[in-house]
Design an enzyme around this catalytic site. Structure first.
Site, mmCIF file in Angstrom:
data_model
loop_
_atom_site.group_PDB
_atom_site.id
_atom_site.type_symbol
_atom_site.label_atom_id
_atom_site.label_comp_id
_atom_site.label_asym_id
_atom_site.label_seq_id
_atom_site.Cartn_x
_atom_site.Cartn_y
_atom_site.Cartn_z
ATOM 1 N N GLY A 12 0.785 -1.237 0.000
ATOM 2 C CA GLY A 12 0.000 0.000 0.000
ATOM 3 C C GLY A 12 0.812 1.279 0.000
ATOM 4 N N SER A 13 2.079 1.201 -0.423
ATOM 5 C CA SER A 13 2.868 2.444 -0.449
ATOM 6 C C SER A 13 2.321 3.397 -1.521
ATOM 7 C CB SER A 13 4.357 2.155 -0.662
ATOM 8 O OG SER A 13 4.607 1.681 -1.954
ATOM 9 N N LEU A 87 -4.258 -7.050 -7.412
ATOM 10 C CA LEU A 87 -3.807 -8.142 -8.276
ATOM 11 C C LEU A 87 -4.905 -8.993 -8.891
ATOM 12 C CD1 LEU A 87 -0.688 -9.215 -6.182
ATOM 13 C CD2 LEU A 87 -0.865 -7.543 -8.027
ATOM 14 N N LYS A 88 -6.163 -8.578 -8.760
ATOM 15 C CA LYS A 88 -7.252 -9.359 -9.360
ATOM 16 C C LYS A 88 -7.767 -8.647 -10.610
ATOM 17 C CE LYS A 88 -8.390 -12.472 -6.082
ATOM 18 N NZ LYS A 88 -8.431 -13.867 -6.439
ATOM 19 N N LEU A 89 -8.373 -9.425 -11.492
ATOM 20 C CA LEU A 89 -9.016 -8.802 -12.655
ATOM 21 C C LEU A 89 -10.289 -8.096 -12.205
ATOM 22 C CD1 LEU A 89 -8.745 -11.519 -15.460
ATOM 23 C CD2 LEU A 89 -7.636 -9.275 -15.405
ATOM 24 N N ASN A 102 -5.128 1.835 -13.666
ATOM 25 C CA ASN A 102 -4.158 0.979 -12.976
ATOM 26 C C ASN A 102 -2.771 1.578 -13.159
ATOM 27 O OD1 ASN A 102 -3.003 -1.445 -11.777
ATOM 28 N ND2 ASN A 102 -2.396 -2.049 -13.851
ATOM 29 N N HIS A 104 1.178 0.487 -13.315
ATOM 30 C CA HIS A 104 1.982 -0.724 -13.522
ATOM 31 C C HIS A 104 3.469 -0.338 -13.547
ATOM 32 C CE1 HIS A 104 2.686 -4.838 -14.807
ATOM 33 N NE2 HIS A 104 3.612 -4.339 -15.604
ATOM 34 N N ASP A 145 -3.345 -5.413 -17.650
ATOM 35 C CA ASP A 145 -2.360 -4.460 -18.198
ATOM 36 C C ASP A 145 -2.564 -4.139 -19.677
ATOM 37 O OD1 ASP A 145 -1.105 -4.615 -15.685
ATOM 38 O OD2 ASP A 145 -0.003 -6.395 -16.299
ATOM 39 N N GLU A 174 6.837 6.230 -9.860
ATOM 40 C CA GLU A 174 5.423 5.840 -9.994
ATOM 41 C C GLU A 174 4.518 6.730 -9.139
ATOM 42 O OE1 GLU A 174 4.619 1.828 -8.506
ATOM 43 O OE2 GLU A 174 3.158 1.623 -10.135
HETATM 44 C C1 GAR Z 1 3.306 -0.991 -7.414
HETATM 45 O O1 GAR Z 1 4.593 -0.801 -7.927
HETATM 46 C C2 GAR Z 1 2.318 -1.249 -8.533
HETATM 47 O O2 GAR Z 1 2.635 -0.624 -9.724
HETATM 48 C C3 GAR Z 1 2.452 -2.727 -8.721
HETATM 49 O O3 GAR Z 1 2.562 -3.258 -7.438
HETATM 50 C C4 GAR Z 1 3.229 -2.296 -6.616
HETATM 51 C C5 GAR Z 1 2.396 -2.145 -5.363
HETATM 52 O O4 GAR Z 1 3.143 -1.551 -4.348
HETATM 53 N N1 GAR Z 1 1.342 -3.235 -9.455
HETATM 54 C C6 GAR Z 1 1.444 -4.183 -10.357
HETATM 55 O O5 GAR Z 1 2.484 -4.760 -10.589
HETATM 56 C C7 GAR Z 1 0.137 -4.515 -11.081
HETATM 57 N N2 GAR Z 1 0.396 -5.285 -12.250
HETATM 58 P P1 GAR Z 1 2.417 -1.050 -3.029
HETATM 59 O O6 GAR Z 1 1.574 -2.181 -2.477
HETATM 60 O O7 GAR Z 1 3.516 -0.655 -2.096
HETATM 61 O O8 GAR Z 1 1.549 0.126 -3.395
#
Ligand code: GAR
Length: 193
Positions: A12-13, A87-89, A102, A104, A145, A174
């Site tokens: 959740g950052s 991570l779910k559709l 989203n 990515h 994606d 990001e």
């Molecule tokens: C983020 O970098 C996000 O882009 C990625 O997971 C990380 C979540 O970090 N998402 C994917 O890879 C989706 N395909 P977080 O839990 O610290 O926010």
């Protein structure tokens, strides 16, 4: 007010960067709800700390999740749904009704698709000896994606980068990119009021 519901499955950052931007008044928006499919997600703790209501999906069947979430979300005023490490559709009921984006951690269409999330992406980029990685924010469709790209930022891969080093720089870029995009969405919405 511009209402952003955030979906998150893990640390959740990314959610935190949105919370922080709202707190510092950099982003004029409100998060009415954080949704997670993972009851242990640290994202839920971050939401609770920020006094944001949370909803945990216990259901495993995709159609039932879609129907359940459509019910839960119908009770809230929502302008945008952000998938921040979710991570779910997303099912058809939500896709039909909401604008969903989203973020990515790669330069899509490269390094996207099922299984390509979080550290898996960064390991694959390092292994392929790419000169650049980056971040992509895109509209969400029924596939992983795949939707139209809204914004992309390149991040250079350094010669001795580990996947963790790269992840740290990509995630920093990001958060900046996502907050900038949300600011432009919110400003446009708020200026019409
Ligand atoms: C983020 O970098 C996000 O882009 C990625 O997971 C990380 C979540 O970090 N998402 C994917 O890879 C989706 N395909 P977080 O839990 O610290 O926010």
């Amino acid at each position: 007010m511009y209402n952003i519901v955030v979906f998150a499955s893990g640390n959740g950052s990314t959610l935190q960067s949105i919370i922080d931007a709202i707190k510092s008044k950099d982003l004029e928006a409100h998060i009415p709800l954080v949704v997670s499919n993972n009851p242990k997600a640290f994202a839920l703790k971050r939401a609770k700390k920020a006094k944001i209501p949370t909803y945990v999906i216990k259901e495993k069947d995709a159609d039932k999740i879609d129907a359940e979430l459509a019910g839960v979300l119908s009770k809230i005023d929502i302008n945008l749904i952000v998938l921040a490490g979710y991570l779910k559709l997303i099912g058809p009921k939500l896709l039909d009704k909401y604008t969903i984006i989203n973020t990515h951690p790669a330069l899509l269409p490269k390094y996207g698709g099922k299984g390509m999330y979080g550290m898996n992406v960064h390991r694959a980029v390092i292994e392929a000896k790419e000169e650049y990685s980056g971040v992509t924010v895109h509209y969400v469709t029924a596939e992983y994606d795949r939707g139209l790209t809204l914004m992309q930022t390149r991040v250079k891969v350094m010669p001795n980068d580990t996947a963790e080093d790269l992840a740290a720089r990509v995630q920093a870029a990001e958060k900046i990119q996502l907050v900038e995009l949300l600011k432009s969405f919110a400003q446009e919405h708020n200026s019409k009021k």
